[in-house]
Scaffold this active site. Structure first.
Site, PDB file in Angstrom:
ATOM      1  N   ASN A   1      -4.085   4.437  -8.116  1.00 30.75           N
ATOM      2  CA  ASN A   1      -2.648   4.283  -7.968  1.00 30.75           C
ATOM      3  C   ASN A   1      -1.956   4.595  -9.293  1.00 30.75           C
ATOM      4  O   ASN A   1      -2.469   4.301 -10.368  1.00 30.75           O
ATOM      5  CB  ASN A   1      -2.264   2.897  -7.425  1.00 30.75           C
ATOM      6  CG  ASN A   1      -2.829   1.730  -8.201  1.00 30.75           C
ATOM      7  OD1 ASN A   1      -3.924   1.778  -8.743  1.00 30.75           O
ATOM      8  ND2 ASN A   1      -2.076   0.644  -8.227  1.00 30.75           N
TER       9      ASN A   1
ATOM     10  N   GLU B   1       1.800   4.119 -10.897  1.00 31.10           N
ATOM     11  CA  GLU B   1       3.123   3.518 -10.745  1.00 31.10           C
ATOM     12  C   GLU B   1       4.164   4.288 -11.546  1.00 31.10           C
ATOM     13  O   GLU B   1       3.841   5.058 -12.457  1.00 31.10           O
ATOM     14  CB  GLU B   1       3.094   2.060 -11.204  1.00 31.10           C
ATOM     15  CG  GLU B   1       2.226   1.195 -10.330  1.00 31.10           C
ATOM     16  CD  GLU B   1       2.177  -0.243 -10.779  1.00 31.10           C
ATOM     17  OE1 GLU B   1       1.698  -1.066  -9.986  1.00 31.10           O
ATOM     18  OE2 GLU B   1       2.601  -0.577 -11.911  1.00 31.10           O
TER      19      GLU B   1
ATOM     20  N   CYS C   1      -0.100   5.720  -4.153  1.00 33.22           N
ATOM     21  CA  CYS C   1      -1.296   4.898  -3.943  1.00 33.22           C
ATOM     22  C   CYS C   1      -2.567   5.700  -4.216  1.00 33.22           C
ATOM     23  O   CYS C   1      -2.583   6.928  -4.125  1.00 33.22           O
ATOM     24  CB  CYS C   1      -1.333   4.379  -2.514  1.00 33.22           C
ATOM     25  SG  CYS C   1       0.057   3.324  -2.071  1.00 33.22           S
TER      26      CYS C   1
ATOM     27  N   GLU D   1      -5.262   5.909  -2.393  1.00 34.65           N
ATOM     28  CA  GLU D   1      -5.773   6.594  -1.210  1.00 34.65           C
ATOM     29  C   GLU D   1      -5.096   7.949  -1.018  1.00 34.65           C
ATOM     30  O   GLU D   1      -5.759   8.959  -0.755  1.00 34.65           O
ATOM     31  CB  GLU D   1      -5.551   5.730   0.047  1.00 34.65           C
ATOM     32  CG  GLU D   1      -6.232   4.396  -0.014  1.00 34.65           C
ATOM     33  CD  GLU D   1      -5.392   3.267  -0.614  1.00 34.65           C
ATOM     34  OE1 GLU D   1      -5.604   2.112  -0.218  1.00 34.65           O
ATOM     35  OE2 GLU D   1      -4.520   3.533  -1.476  1.00 34.65           O
TER      36      GLU D   1
ATOM     37  N   CYS E   1      -2.256   0.590   2.469  1.00 38.95           N
ATOM     38  CA  CYS E   1      -0.943   0.271   3.027  1.00 38.95           C
ATOM     39  C   CYS E   1      -0.696   1.126   4.274  1.00 38.95           C
ATOM     40  O   CYS E   1      -1.439   2.066   4.574  1.00 38.95           O
ATOM     41  CB  CYS E   1       0.144   0.503   1.980  1.00 38.95           C
ATOM     42  SG  CYS E   1       0.480   2.240   1.617  1.00 38.95           S
TER      43      CYS E   1
ATOM     44  N   CYS F   1      -0.374   4.906   3.619  1.00 33.97           N
ATOM     45  CA  CYS F   1      -1.670   5.556   3.385  1.00 33.97           C
ATOM     46  C   CYS F   1      -2.438   5.718   4.690  1.00 33.97           C
ATOM     47  O   CYS F   1      -3.057   6.758   4.929  1.00 33.97           O
ATOM     48  CB  CYS F   1      -2.493   4.763   2.375  1.00 33.97           C
ATOM     49  SG  CYS F   1      -1.868   4.937   0.693  1.00 33.97           S
TER      50      CYS F   1
END
Length: 126
Positions: free
Chosen positions: A42, A44, A53, A55, A86, A89
Site C-alpha cells: 500500500n 498512502e 492498496c 492488492e 477492501c 480491491c
C-alpha cells in the site's frame, strides 16, 4: 505454490509500504496462471483518495507485464487480526477471476483461505 509460500512473499514486501499516515502496512503477492508472482504494497498519499492498496498495486504490476489470468492472492498486514482486501480491491480482482483464491493471515501467520465469491457475493460484472 502453496498458501504459506505466497504469504511469506507478501510478508517480505510488506516493509516496503509507504504508510506515514495510518502506519498500517500491507503486502500482497499475486499468483498468476503462469505461476509468476507479482507483489504490491500500500502507498498512502496526503490526499487520502489517492492512496493505493497493496492488492491493486500487485494487479496493476501484473497487468503491465501482460498477465491477466490470476489464481490466488495472499495478503499480509500489520494489524493484530486477519487483513482482508477492501471492497474496491475485491472488485478489481473480480474483473480478472471471480473465483480467485484469497489467502489472508494474522501477525502470527495463521492462514485463512476464501474464494473471492465468498468475500464479494454481489460483485459487479458485465
Amino acid at each position: 505454490m502453496d498458501e504459506k509460500e505466497l504469504i511469506k512473499i507478501a510478508r517480505q514486501v510488506q516493509p516496503n509500504a509507504y504508510v506515514p499516515y495510518s502506519h498500517f502496512s500491507v503486502g500482497a503477492a499475486l499468483l498468476t496462471a503462469r505461476q509468476n508472482v507479482y507483489t504490491g504494497v500500500n502507498v498512502e498519499n496526503s490526499s487520502y483518495g489517492l492512496t493505493v492498496c497493496a492488492e491493486r498495486n500487485a494487479v496493476f504490476k501484473a497487468i503491465s507485464e501482460g498477465e491477466k489470468q490470476f489464481e490466488a492472492i495472499a495478503v499480509a498486514g500489520s494489524a493484530e487480526g486477519f487483513t482482508y482486501p477492501c471492497g474496491a480491491c475485491l472488485q478489481v480482482l473480480a474483473e480478472f477471476n471471480p473465483d480467485l483464491k484469497i489467502i489472508v493471515c494474522d501477525r502470527q501467520n495463521n492462514i485463512k483461505v476464501h474464494s473471492l465469491r465468498e468475500l464479494l457475493p454481489q460483485m459487479f460484472l458485465l
